[in-house]
Design a protein around this motif. Structure first.
Motif, short mmCIF file in Angstrom:
data_model
loop_
_atom_site.label_atom_id
_atom_site.label_comp_id
_atom_site.label_asym_id
_atom_site.label_seq_id
_atom_site.Cartn_x
_atom_site.Cartn_y
_atom_site.Cartn_z
N LEU A 217 0.81 -1.21 0.00
CA LEU A 217 0.00 0.00 0.00
C LEU A 217 0.85 1.26 0.00
O LEU A 217 0.43 2.30 -0.53
CB LEU A 217 -0.91 -0.01 1.23
CG LEU A 217 -2.00 -1.08 1.26
CD1 LEU A 217 -2.67 -1.13 2.62
CD2 LEU A 217 -3.02 -0.84 0.16
N TRP A 258 -10.79 -4.73 -0.59
CA TRP A 258 -10.35 -3.40 -1.03
C TRP A 258 -11.44 -2.37 -0.69
O TRP A 258 -12.59 -2.75 -0.38
CB TRP A 258 -10.03 -3.37 -2.53
CG TRP A 258 -11.12 -3.81 -3.45
CD1 TRP A 258 -12.10 -3.03 -3.98
CD2 TRP A 258 -11.35 -5.13 -3.95
NE1 TRP A 258 -12.92 -3.78 -4.79
CE2 TRP A 258 -12.47 -5.07 -4.79
CE3 TRP A 258 -10.70 -6.35 -3.77
CZ2 TRP A 258 -12.97 -6.20 -5.45
CZ3 TRP A 258 -11.20 -7.47 -4.42
CH2 TRP A 258 -12.32 -7.38 -5.25
N LEU A 437 -9.99 -3.60 6.31
CA LEU A 437 -10.25 -2.42 5.48
C LEU A 437 -11.62 -1.88 5.84
O LEU A 437 -12.59 -2.65 5.93
CB LEU A 437 -10.16 -2.77 4.00
CG LEU A 437 -8.71 -2.97 3.54
CD1 LEU A 437 -8.38 -4.45 3.53
CD2 LEU A 437 -8.48 -2.39 2.16
N TRP A 447 -7.04 1.39 6.37
CA TRP A 447 -6.48 0.05 6.53
C TRP A 447 -5.66 0.01 7.81
O TRP A 447 -4.95 0.97 8.14
CB TRP A 447 -5.56 -0.32 5.36
CG TRP A 447 -4.67 -1.50 5.69
CD1 TRP A 447 -4.97 -2.82 5.52
CD2 TRP A 447 -3.35 -1.47 6.26
NE1 TRP A 447 -3.93 -3.60 5.96
CE2 TRP A 447 -2.93 -2.80 6.42
CE3 TRP A 447 -2.50 -0.43 6.67
CZ2 TRP A 447 -1.67 -3.14 6.96
CZ3 TRP A 447 -1.26 -0.76 7.23
CH2 TRP A 447 -0.85 -2.10 7.36
N ILE A 485 -3.26 3.22 7.58
CA ILE A 485 -3.37 4.19 6.49
C ILE A 485 -4.82 4.67 6.49
O ILE A 485 -5.74 3.87 6.31
CB ILE A 485 -2.99 3.57 5.14
CG1 ILE A 485 -1.54 3.08 5.16
CG2 ILE A 485 -3.21 4.57 4.00
CD1 ILE A 485 -1.13 2.32 3.90
N PRO A 488 -6.16 7.68 2.23
CA PRO A 488 -4.96 7.75 1.40
C PRO A 488 -5.17 8.62 0.16
O PRO A 488 -6.29 8.77 -0.34
CB PRO A 488 -4.75 6.29 0.98
CG PRO A 488 -6.13 5.72 0.96
CD PRO A 488 -6.84 6.37 2.12
N LEU A 493 -7.56 1.49 -1.48
CA LEU A 493 -6.78 0.58 -0.63
C LEU A 493 -7.08 -0.84 -1.04
O LEU A 493 -8.20 -1.15 -1.48
CB LEU A 493 -7.14 0.78 0.85
CG LEU A 493 -6.73 2.10 1.50
CD1 LEU A 493 -7.40 2.25 2.87
CD2 LEU A 493 -5.21 2.19 1.65
N TRP A 494 -6.11 -1.75 -0.88
CA TRP A 494 -6.30 -3.14 -1.31
C TRP A 494 -5.50 -4.07 -0.40
O TRP A 494 -4.52 -3.67 0.23
CB TRP A 494 -5.86 -3.33 -2.77
CG TRP A 494 -4.42 -2.92 -2.99
CD1 TRP A 494 -3.31 -3.69 -2.89
CD2 TRP A 494 -3.98 -1.60 -3.33
NE1 TRP A 494 -2.18 -2.95 -3.13
CE2 TRP A 494 -2.56 -1.66 -3.40
CE3 TRP A 494 -4.62 -0.36 -3.56
CZ2 TRP A 494 -1.78 -0.54 -3.72
CZ3 TRP A 494 -3.84 0.74 -3.85
CH2 TRP A 494 -2.44 0.65 -3.94
N SER A 495 -5.93 -5.31 -0.34
CA SER A 495 -5.24 -6.32 0.47
C SER A 495 -5.53 -7.69 -0.13
O SER A 495 -6.68 -8.01 -0.44
CB SER A 495 -5.72 -6.26 1.92
OG SER A 495 -5.14 -7.29 2.68
N ARG A 524 -4.93 -3.98 -7.39
CA ARG A 524 -4.50 -2.58 -7.39
C ARG A 524 -4.69 -1.95 -8.77
O ARG A 524 -5.24 -0.83 -8.89
CB ARG A 524 -3.02 -2.51 -7.00
CG ARG A 524 -2.39 -1.13 -7.08
CD ARG A 524 -0.88 -1.23 -7.15
NE ARG A 524 -0.44 -1.93 -8.37
CZ ARG A 524 0.79 -2.39 -8.56
NH1 ARG A 524 1.71 -2.24 -7.62
NH2 ARG A 524 1.09 -3.01 -9.69
#
Length: 788
Positions: A217, A258, A437, A447, A485, A488, A493-495, A524
């Motif tokens: 991230l 996300w 998230l 996140w 975070i 942002p 945001l992603w995971s 992403r």
């Protein structure tokens, strides 16, 4: 002849009567859907349970304690066998139900003493949490009591359900520790063997901390280890080795999640998507639920996925904040080499001098056999779990063994109003540590990590080490030390189980076996490719089956086949035009994937075989991030790292290509991806018998998707749920589950939702209009109607 006919008719009649009785008994185990029931204990005020056409309940109550009671009631009525297996798995108590067939699993689980730890943790919880667990347990036992007959699994096993204890709500959480973090034990053991057999330089190369696929991230990059030279290792002087088995490789538990900010949505509310990847079975892991707390003349609703066995809504939305989870894969476990003391087997060395082992005796009850007693020795770091390949005893230092690693802290998410409040709640919760998230109705996203994180010694602690090497923990990271975070730049945001942060933040979290970043990178890039998002856009990313990870392997396969004297034109054409997606009808995708696997097997065989010689239990598939060294080897083609079975890397690649072509030509049916990737979702008892399987299992379906893309799918593993929701816009949200609410095969809600999940159809997040209404009243309530 007449007598024979009479006997035959008698047998048929008895079979019909017996079948009718059995069918009646099975139906008696179905949940109560409507009416009124009075319950003796655990309920303060009347609770209503409304079920929609899919059996999804909306529960209305005047206190969170009453909602917990009703949740336990529902879980018991619909999913008691599943809950029972979860607590028995964690407690090492499966043999009591299944006999000696489960003994090995129970022995492995008892080492952790999770039932004792759950009882201890229960006493340390805040009173409010203990009250909720008590009410939940009373609701479970009330729901079980109201079933006219036991759930069908107990009839088949000729057994009786055991009542639910208050600590079982925490024991279920410990079961998820085993599911989500148990693979780390195999990984650390394998990395220890790899290090000892091949030395530090080759270990660093073959098991890197990351690869070029990383998509953290914070955008930080990491240095990759150099390829060791021939002065370090030269495989040319070694004997040829057999190939690895492709069947060894299997995905561990993981997830995608996300979030996008409100600046990128039409409504201005932020949005979160989540699909949690787990082994697929019936009933499904999760149970859909909408809880409505009616207090002070107002309503507060939380909707999402609950875990049968606990009163929590694990992921979902409270109308102001929505949240999703992915397995973190930070470093939460160490294998500690025990320094033994010659002639003193009852003690071991510590930084403070000799210390005696703490001994416990556990009794495993075995159905149809005598009880078995096992002795467990514990150190200051944790229980002794066995010996490594060098004969050294190992202790397991694991977050799950510490004081209060389980609580109901996630309950706080039901009341937060924005992502900053949600971050604060998550960082104090005690669950198996997850990426979380969050998105709120005001448009913000965040996140962070939910769950305990040890403050550990610096360095690579992925393999067994002694305390003499500086392996130590010093309490827990405070919330101010946990990376986060919030809001942002870019609003995304992603995971996806890969490395999330870099630098000092990465050093604080450690590396517990992060996934290859290919899936995270694709998510992403999918997010960056859009400027506006609706719920349908989130679903399209969840269903993204583009084979971006394999594109360089596709080019290498085509290049390799162009050098073969007899490459079938049909194979070349399939790879050229049909390998862009993991689609069910794609021959090209399956060919390219098989080619990569074949190269993998040939390239790593010498390294794996030497490790197996040192430790017969060694499993190469436990080594993370192997795509990095594999691609560097096939790109740079170093002679000293070539499997001595081949005279050149070109020959190795050609042999892999020829093997794939031969397998495709010999396939009994068309060599499509769907012919291989046919999902098999089975009930635990349906795995044991074809006859039971025909009744208990879902029909197999070929499905698109694979491991290194957003749509994760294998024949037995994949999205255990999908969710896309903006808080405050839950009516527009989406939810999928590969199976229905009920665990009873005669219920219309047993398989409900399977086709929506399989085909990726839009399905609503919120429950629909009430079709059934059940009211639970405390026995002292005026006008209560007796049950039965």
């Amino acid at each position: 002849m007449v007598l024979f006919r009479r006997l035959l008719w008698l047998i048929v009649a008895l079979a019909v009567i017996g079948g009718g009785v059995a069918f009646g008994l099975l139906r008696a185990g179905l949940a109560t859907l409507d009416g009124e029931l009075s319950v003796a204990t655990g309920l303060e005020k009347t609770v209503s349970i409304e079920r929609d056409a899919h059996g999804v309940p909306t529960v209305r109550g005047a206190s969170r304690v009453d909602l917990a009671f009703a949740t336990g009631f529902l879980h018991a009525q619909d999913r008691f066998f599943q809950m029972d297996l979860l607590r028995r798995r964690a407690g090492g108590e499966l043999s009591e139900l299944f006999g000696s067939a489960a003994l090995e699993a129970d022995r492995a689980a008892r080492v952790h003493r999770f039932r004792a730890r759950a009882r201890q943790a229960l006493q340390l919880l805040p009173r409010s949490q203990r009250e909720i667990l008590r009410a939940y347990a009373e609701g479970v036992n009330a729901g079980l009591k109201e079933l006219t007959a036991a759930p069908p699994e107990y009839l088949l096993l000729m057994s009786r359900p055991r009542p639910w204890a208050v600590e079982d709500g925490l024991l279920t959480g410990y079961a998820m520790y085993l599911v989500l973090q148990g693979e780390a034990l195999k990984r650390e053991t394998a990395l220890g063997v790899l290090y000892d057999v091949w030395g530090p330089e080759l270990y660093a190369f073959l098991a890197p901390l990351g690869t070029s696929w990383d998509a953290p991230l914070d955008g930080g990059r990491m240095l990759f280890p150099l390829m060791p030279g021939s002065e370090i290792v030269d495989l040319g002087v070694r004997q040829a080795s057999s190939l690895l088995s492709a069947s060894q490789r299997h995905p561990g538990p993981g997830s995608n999640a996300w979030a996008v900010s409100g600046a990128l949505t039409e409504s201005g509310a932020a949005m979160v998507a989540n699909d949690m990847h787990l082994p697929l079975g019936l009933p499904n892991t999760w149970y859909r639920l909408s809880l409505v707390l009616e207090e002070d003349g107002a309503e507060r609703r939380v909707t999402g996925a609950s875990l049968p066995g606990t009163p929590l809504v694990v992921v979902g939305s409270n109308g102001r904040v929505a949240w999703g989870l992915t397995n973190s894969y930070i470093d939460l476990m160490d294998l500690v080499v025990i320094d033994s003391i010659p002639d003193y087997p009852d003690a071991y060395l510590t930084p403070d001098g000799p210390e005696p082992f703490v001994r416990h005796e556990e009794t495993i009850r075995i159905r149809g056999a005598s009880d078995e007693k096992i002795a467990i020795r514990e150190t200051r770091w944790g229980p002794v779990i066995g010996r490594d390949h060098r004969g050294r005893e190992l202790a397991l230092h694991w977050v799950a063994h510490e004081h209060v690693p389980m609580d109901l802290g996630l309950l706080g998410l039901e009341r937060v109003d924005n992502v900053r409040e949600g971050v604060a709640v998550a960082q104090r919760a005690r669950i198996p540590t997850q990426n979380i998230l969050l998105a709120d109705a005001d448009g913000a996203i965040a996140w962070t990590l939910a769950g305990p994180i040890p403050r550990r010694s610096p360095g690579d602690t992925r393999r067994p080490r002694s305390w003499r090497a500086g392996l130590s923990w010093d309490g827990w990271l405070a919330p101010s030390e946990i990376p986060q975070i919030v809001e942002p730049d870019g609003g995304r945001l992603w995971s996806a189980n890969a490395r999330a942060v870099s630098g000092d933040a990465y050093a604080r979290l450690g590396n517990g076996g992060y996934y290859l970043g290919a899936r995270a990178a694709q998510i992403r890039d999918d997010l960056r490719a859009r400027e506006r998002f609706a719920e349908a856009d989130m679903l399209s990313i969840q269903l993204d089956d583009r084979a971006l990870f394999l594109q360089r392997w596709r080019r290498l396969f085509l290049e390799t086949m162009s050098r073969l004297s007899e490459a079938p034109p049909a194979v070349m054409e399939a790879v050229q035009i049909g390998s862009g997606r993991a689609a069910t009808d794609s021959v090209g995708y399956r060919l390219v994937r098989a080619f990569r696997n074949a190269v993998y097997e040939r390239a790593f065989a010498p390294f794996a075989s030497a490790c197996v010689k040192a430790d017969p239990t060694f499993d190469w598939s436990a080594i993370p991030q192997t795509e990095g060294p594999l691609w560097r080897m096939v790109s740079m083609r170093p002679p000293h790292l070539l499997n001595p079975r081949f005279v050149s890397w070109r020959e190795l690649l050609s042999d892999a290509a020829q093997a794939v072509i031969a397998a495709a030509e010999a396939a009994p049916q068309k060599y499509t991806w769907g012919a291989y990737n046919t999902v098999q979702i089975r009930h635990p008892l349906g795995r044991q018998s074809a006859l039971l399987g025909a009744w208990l299992n879902l029909p197999p379906l070929p499905l698109p998707g694979d491991r290194h893309m957003p749509r994760v799918q294998t024949p037995s593993f994949g999205a255990s749920m999908r969710m896309a929701v903006a808080p405050g816009r839950e009516s527009e949200g989406l939810f999928h589950m590969p199976g229905g609410q009920s665990g009873h095969p005669l219920s219309p809600y047993y398989t409900d939702g399977y086709i929506d999940w399989a085909e990726g159809r839009e399905a609503p997040f919120l429950p629909g209009p009430a079709r059934y209404v059940l009211r639970l009243r405390p026995k002292h309530s005026p006008g209560a109607v007796p049950s039965g």
